[in-house]
Design a protein around this motif. Structure first.
Motif, short mmCIF file in Angstrom:
data_model
loop_
_atom_site.label_atom_id
_atom_site.label_comp_id
_atom_site.label_asym_id
_atom_site.label_seq_id
_atom_site.Cartn_x
_atom_site.Cartn_y
_atom_site.Cartn_z
N VAL A 1 16.84 53.50 45.62
CA VAL A 1 16.43 54.78 46.19
C VAL A 1 17.67 55.52 46.68
O VAL A 1 18.72 54.93 46.95
N VAL B 1 14.85 49.75 48.35
CA VAL B 1 13.68 49.54 49.21
C VAL B 1 13.79 48.11 49.73
O VAL B 1 13.78 47.15 48.96
N SER B 2 13.92 47.97 51.04
CA SER B 2 14.09 46.63 51.60
C SER B 2 12.79 46.07 52.18
O SER B 2 12.73 44.87 52.47
N THR C 1 14.34 51.08 54.11
CA THR C 1 15.44 51.15 53.15
C THR C 1 16.77 50.87 53.83
O THR C 1 16.92 51.13 55.03
N LEU D 1 13.64 60.93 50.35
CA LEU D 1 14.03 59.65 49.76
C LEU D 1 13.48 59.70 48.34
O LEU D 1 12.27 59.89 48.15
N ASP E 1 13.39 58.20 44.13
CA ASP E 1 13.53 56.98 43.33
C ASP E 1 14.52 57.20 42.20
O ASP E 1 15.20 58.23 42.13
N ASN F 1 12.35 60.82 54.95
CA ASN F 1 13.10 60.05 55.93
C ASN F 1 12.75 60.50 57.34
O ASN F 1 12.68 61.70 57.62
#
Length: 359
Positions: free
Chosen positions: A166, A184-185, A209, A222, A224, A233
């Motif tokens: 991202v 993406v976390s 993220t 944000l 992709d 955000n």
């Protein structure tokens, strides 16, 4: 004798002088070349890269070039002085811009005298007016009058997976047009913020993220790997004494943002599904979830038979482990929807059908 011929002594003297002069000239020329003297012309060939750095479709540079024109910096000035800044993204060709509630209202401090300005990447400045705000989810829509603005298309945030690339774009710390990259976390991370001065806390189901996000990125997009908008955000998590990015940024999913901004543009407000119960987080051997502290008379929970002390563990398909998770699980539905609610009561598990009300 020279080449078989007799030479006069005077000629030998002349030849000797010429030889000395030639040698001296050669020495001076060599010294100048060694010193890189500007008085001499010499050919120099330096190594250089092949012309044109490759920027294939889908690269960060390619995505940023397409997205940045749709991103704006937002400046808010208060009538009595002071103000703040943030970011936003154009979501409609009529000039509608999505951003955060806390950006345009300065967390509720701004009034009707506040001046809002949107700054585009090409240098265009335009006055903006507030169309609608939703302080419960930290979303807002403002509108500017500009010709043919670049619009960023919504993507499907439900298709995101942990590890997807991202990109965040915005104005961190006032540095406009800043691009950062990450992944993406985590998904479905309930975020709770605000709640000061008697206001209801902001609660939303966030995309987490590690793309660098700082103060001023709020309200920006944000995106992709296709350049589609997958989040707005909104917040960061920082360690004690550190107000900057530590790789924990949170964005409002685009599917939620789309539904809410459409309602704000259409109606100026948005109605959320409501359970009609105050809860607190609990964790025990027998039950983990949101324990009901009290129910609102005539509310959805009361009508369905949910009682004080019940521990809600699931709403629809969404597991509930905390009070914040209950809020986002309920708000993922629409007012009037009937959903199964799994709860624990006196050591037994029950499933109750609840028709959600409107807040």
């Amino acid at each position: 004798m020279l080449f078989g011929r007799r030479v006069k002594p005077s000629a030998l003297v002349v030849l000797g002088l010429v030889a000395l002069l030639v040698g001296a000239a050669g020495g001076v020329g060599g010294w100048l070349l060694a010193r890189g003297g500007d008085s001499l012309t010499r050919d120099v060939t330096l190594a250089e890269a092949q012309p044109g750095k490759e920027r294939p479709p889908g690269s960060v540079a390619d995505i940023a070039a397409r997205v940045r024109p749709a991103v704006v910096s937002i400046e808010v000035k208060l009538g009595q002085g002071g103000g703040g800044f943030g970011s936003g993204v154009v979501i409609d060709g009529a000039g509608y811009i999505a951003t955060n509630w806390h950006v345009v209202t300065l967390e509720g401090r701004a009034d009707e005298s506040a001046q809002i300005t949107a700054l585009f990447t090409d240098g265009t400045r335009a006055k903006a007016r507030v169309v609608g705000t939703d302080p419960k989810t930290d979303l807002a829509v403002i509108k500017v009058e500009v010709d043919n603005p670049t619009v960023l298309a919504f993507g499907n945030s439900d298709e995101l997976q942990v590890g997807d690339a991202v990109i965040a774009i915005g104005s961190p710390l006032g540095l406009t047009d800043t691009v950062t990259e990450g992944i993406v976390s985590a998904l479905h991370r309930p975020v709770v913020a605000g709640g000061d001065n008697g206001q209801e806390p902001i609660t939303y189901d966030a995309i987490q993220t590690d793309a660098a996000v700082n103060q001023g990125n709020s309200g920006g997009p944000l995106v992709d790997s296709t350049g589609a908008l997958v989040g707005i955000n909104s917040a960061i998590r920082s360690s004690a004494g550190n107000t900057g990015s530590v790789g924990l940024g949170f964005a409002i999913p685009s599917n939620d943002a789309r539904r809410i901004t459409e309602a704000l543009i259409r109606d100026g407000r948005v109605a959320h599904a409501d359970l009609g119960a105050n809860v607190r987080s609990v964790s025990a051997d027998t039950a983990e979830g949101a324990q009901v502290v009290n129910v609102t008379e005539g509310g959805a929970a009361a009508r369905a038979g949910i009682a004080e002390g019940d521990v809600i563990r699931k709403v629809g398909d969404r597991q509930v482990r905390t009070a914040a998770e209950l809020t986002v699980a309920v708000r993922s539905h629409r007012p009037g929807d009937t959903v199964p609610v799994v709860l624990a009561r006196q050591g037994q598990e029950l499933t109750i059908q609840v028709t959600l009300a409107s807040d």
